[in-house]
Write a protein that holds these residues in place. Structure first.
Motif, PDB file in Angstrom:
ATOM      1  N   ARG A  14     -54.246  33.212  36.936  1.00 27.07           N
ATOM      2  CA  ARG A  14     -54.462  32.128  35.887  1.00 27.07           C
ATOM      3  C   ARG A  14     -53.675  30.953  36.040  1.00 27.07           C
ATOM      4  O   ARG A  14     -53.757  30.064  36.543  1.00 27.07           O
ATOM      5  CB  ARG A  14     -53.875  32.831  34.512  1.00 27.07           C
ATOM      6  CG  ARG A  14     -54.304  31.927  33.140  1.00 27.07           C
ATOM      7  CD  ARG A  14     -53.622  30.746  32.886  1.00 27.07           C
ATOM      8  NE  ARG A  14     -51.935  31.172  32.375  1.00 27.07           N
ATOM      9  CZ  ARG A  14     -51.187  30.387  32.171  1.00 27.07           C
ATOM     10  NH1 ARG A  14     -51.466  29.216  32.591  1.00 27.07           N
ATOM     11  NH2 ARG A  14     -49.964  30.860  31.919  1.00 27.07           N
ATOM     12  N   ASP A  15     -52.096  31.051  35.830  1.00 24.06           N
ATOM     13  CA  ASP A  15     -51.484  30.002  36.448  1.00 24.06           C
ATOM     14  C   ASP A  15     -51.326  29.720  37.808  1.00 24.06           C
ATOM     15  O   ASP A  15     -51.337  28.490  38.154  1.00 24.06           O
ATOM     16  CB  ASP A  15     -49.656  30.164  35.863  1.00 24.06           C
ATOM     17  CG  ASP A  15     -48.967  29.192  35.599  1.00 24.06           C
ATOM     18  OD1 ASP A  15     -49.392  27.913  36.210  1.00 24.06           O
ATOM     19  OD2 ASP A  15     -48.144  29.094  34.545  1.00 24.06           O
ATOM     20  N   HIS A 203     -41.192  33.035  31.476  1.00 21.54           N
ATOM     21  CA  HIS A 203     -42.132  32.538  32.401  1.00 21.54           C
ATOM     22  C   HIS A 203     -41.510  31.242  33.096  1.00 21.54           C
ATOM     23  O   HIS A 203     -41.477  30.086  32.182  1.00 21.54           O
ATOM     24  CB  HIS A 203     -43.384  32.167  31.449  1.00 21.54           C
ATOM     25  CG  HIS A 203     -44.527  31.570  32.024  1.00 21.54           C
ATOM     26  ND1 HIS A 203     -45.925  32.061  32.396  1.00 21.54           N
ATOM     27  CD2 HIS A 203     -44.422  30.241  32.367  1.00 21.54           C
ATOM     28  CE1 HIS A 203     -46.443  31.070  32.970  1.00 21.54           C
ATOM     29  NE2 HIS A 203     -45.845  29.919  33.148  1.00 21.54           N
ATOM     30  N   HIS A 205     -41.235  27.798  35.774  1.00 21.77           N
ATOM     31  CA  HIS A 205     -41.728  27.338  36.917  1.00 21.77           C
ATOM     32  C   HIS A 205     -40.476  26.693  37.532  1.00 21.77           C
ATOM     33  O   HIS A 205     -39.406  26.766  37.417  1.00 21.77           O
ATOM     34  CB  HIS A 205     -42.371  25.961  35.828  1.00 21.77           C
ATOM     35  CG  HIS A 205     -43.846  26.467  35.617  1.00 21.77           C
ATOM     36  ND1 HIS A 205     -44.780  26.312  36.484  1.00 21.77           N
ATOM     37  CD2 HIS A 205     -44.380  27.126  34.509  1.00 21.77           C
ATOM     38  CE1 HIS A 205     -45.901  26.961  35.878  1.00 21.77           C
ATOM     39  NE2 HIS A 205     -45.636  27.464  34.651  1.00 21.77           N
ATOM     40  N   ASN A 239     -44.665  29.011  40.203  1.00 25.00           N
ATOM     41  CA  ASN A 239     -44.025  29.894  39.366  1.00 25.00           C
ATOM     42  C   ASN A 239     -43.109  30.999  39.911  1.00 25.00           C
ATOM     43  O   ASN A 239     -43.188  30.845  41.205  1.00 25.00           O
ATOM     44  CB  ASN A 239     -45.124  30.990  38.605  1.00 25.00           C
ATOM     45  CG  ASN A 239     -45.990  30.237  37.565  1.00 25.00           C
ATOM     46  OD1 ASN A 239     -46.825  29.381  37.947  1.00 25.00           O
ATOM     47  ND2 ASN A 239     -45.690  30.550  36.234  1.00 25.00           N
TER      48      ASN A 239
HETATM   49 ZN    ZN Z   1     -46.879  28.199  33.441  1.00 23.29          ZN
END
Ligand code: ZN
Ligand code: KIV
Length: 517
Positions: A14-15, A203, A205, A239
């Motif tokens: 996804r990311d 989560h 970055h 990420n």
């Molecule tokens: Zn993200």
């Protein structure tokens, strides 16, 4: 939450796939999800169902085919997104819906153009809606690290009351600093009265290169889920890297007194697969999985290592699945030797697949004296690409004439979607250009070649060349890979692979398969 297991939530599909140029076909996403299953991650965020029919179909396929991890879909805080996410994850043995909405003033004012109260109501009502479909609901206040703390605490309290079983704290723009981030987590534990009813996740970055440090600082402060991507891919600078977070917790058990359920010996193979599919090469000095991560160049280090490995190695390469290179195959090696070596590398083949691979191995061994583990990995990657269902056009033959006194000219023979034999000839500024021009005359995909690189898989003049090509088509970037001892053939394969991937990815988007609508 005092338990000592940290859940690993993988968002590579996804990311990670959101990263510019990382688009994957449904088949490739399934291959990554099956590898994540072997790696034993706890949650696979398989996509963002409402974002496109292709994403929806990929989540659904993974939900049908992958057991073990929880299968999750992302959803914005609106009814259609939540309904689509629920429909996509329905076939999964364990499923999760991940609802998110921005919470920082800068996002509310400029992006959502809504007030805090309205946004709070949307978050609560969409968590409640998701809860009608699944028990396991995650909520993320996007841009949490730039959100007014009191508003963040109130939003977490309200969404936990609405049924969120996990609350995730995203450092969406990679702004946090480890000490400050750990303090934010401690403040959340102190100021959200019902926090003990949910699992707290992070989560992070990597805009400042701190995503792994921030994630580990948060773990130390009490979070029990970390959201990560293989090789640290993802939006912009990416990420937190799965392998670095997992090995941080594993190697420093003395410090964290925690563990994950990850099968660490699968880390290297997972990294290679994601790199091969996305075309994002792993830098040699990348922690845990880089080519140099366990190579010792200095004499002092080598001396220490020979006396006692732990003098200069904090992780055993075998614990992350880095293959040893003791056995080298050659043209006298038989089927049994090849099977044994492939199994040691983690490839378990059916008899039919072994027969095909053996033929390709023999062809390679005829050209190359020694076939190393890296060659075998490249050969398996090429096999995966050429037997892929997403391969609409197949390159059958390529012939090139070039030199410093002739115009480079290439002729290709290609098998089309209905097994028809197609062919054409073209010239170019060099042999690779000529080959790509000839292929372009046959395969109807308008595109512009934007990147071309060749890497040698091992040393020596007989080395296998690994070509990565990136093309731009319809405003999106797509990668293609190809290997051969002949770099012109490798280039032709890489270009064909990129064109086939455009057809597979745009075809799935256009087909609108399984939207559930
Ligand atoms: Zn993200
Ligand atoms: O970075 C982010 O905030 C996200 C959310 C959707 C969790 O990816």
């Amino acid at each position: 939450m005092t338990e000592n297991r940290v859940l690993i939530f993988d968002t590579t599909l996804r990311d990670g796939e959101q990263a510019a140029g990382a688009s994957m076909t449904i088949e490739e996403k399934l291959a990554v999800a099956q590898q994540l299953e072997r790696l034993k991650v706890d949650v696979i965020e398989a996509g963002f169902a409402a974002s496109s029919p292709g994403d929806f179909q990929a989540i659904r396929t993974i939900a049908e085919r992958v057991r073990g991890p929880i299968i999750c879909s992302l959803a914005r805080a609106n009814p259609n997104d939540v309904d689509q996410a629920a429909e996509a994850v329905k076939p999964a043995a364990s499923s999760r819906i991940h609802v998110f909405i921005s919470s920082s003033d800068v996002h509310l004012m400029h992006q959502l153009r809504k007030g805090r109260e309205e946004v709070m109501d949307m978050a609560v009502s969409m968590v409640k809606r998701a809860k009608r479909y699944v028990e396991d609901v995650e909520f993320s206040p996007m841009d949490a690290t730039r959100t007014l703390p009191e508003y963040l605490y109130a939003m977490l309290t309200a969404t936990i009351d609405a049924g969120a079983t996990t609350v995730n704290i995203p450092d969406t723009v990679g702004y946090a600093i480890p000490e400050e981030f750990a303090q934010l987590i401690r403040n959340i534990f102190e100021n959200v009265p019902n926090i003990h009813k949910a699992r707290v996740s992070v989560h992070c970055h990597n805009d400042l290169g701190l995503s792994v440090s921030n994630s580990l600082a948060a773990v130390k402060a009490g979070v029990r889920q970390v959201e990560v991507c293989v090789n640290g891919i993802g939006e912009r600078a990416g990420n937190a890297s799965l392998e670095e977070v997992v090995m941080g917790i594993h190697t420093r058990r003395d410090f964290f007194e925690l563990h994950t359920g990850v099968e660490t010996t699968q880390l290297y193979r997972t990294s290679r697969l994601v790199s091969e599919i996305t075309g994002f090469l792993v830098q040699p000095n990348k922690a845990v999985v880089g080519a140099n991560a366990f190579r010792h160049a200095s004499g002092i280090h080598q001396d220490g290592l020979l006396k006692e490995r732990t003098t200069f190695e904090i992780m055993n390469p075998t614990s992350v699945g880095v293959p040893g290179s003791a056995i080298v195959l050659g043209k006298l090696s038989g089927r049994a030797g090849l099977r044994a070596r492939l199994e040691e590398l983690g490839f378990h083949l059916s008899q039919e697949h072994l027969n095909q691979t053996f033929q390709a191995f023999k062809d390679l061994a005829d050209k190359k004296r020694e076939v190393t583990d890296r060659d075998l990995e490249a050969l398996m990657a090429e096999q995966r690409r050429t037997v892929s269902e997403a391969q609409t056009y197949r390159l059958d033959q390529v012939q090139v004439s070039c030199g410093d006194h002739i115009i480079p000219t290439a002729t290709v023979r290609i098998i089309g979607p209905n097994e028809e034999v197609l062919g054409d000839t073209a010239t170019g500024t060099g042999p690779v250009d000529a080959v790509c021009n000839a292929i372009s005359r046959v395969v109807p995909v308008p595109n512009k070649l934007v990147e071309f690189s060749v890497q040698s898989i091992t040393e020596g003049l007989d080395a296998v060349g690994d070509v990565t090509i990136r093309i731009q088509s319809g405003g999106k970037s797509y990668v293609g890979r190809g290997v051969s001892t002949d770099i012109i053939v490798a280039s032709a394969r890489a270009y064909m692979n990129a064109l086939n991937r455009v057809l597979a990815i745009t075809g799935a988007q256009a087909a609108g398969k399984g939207t559930g609508s």
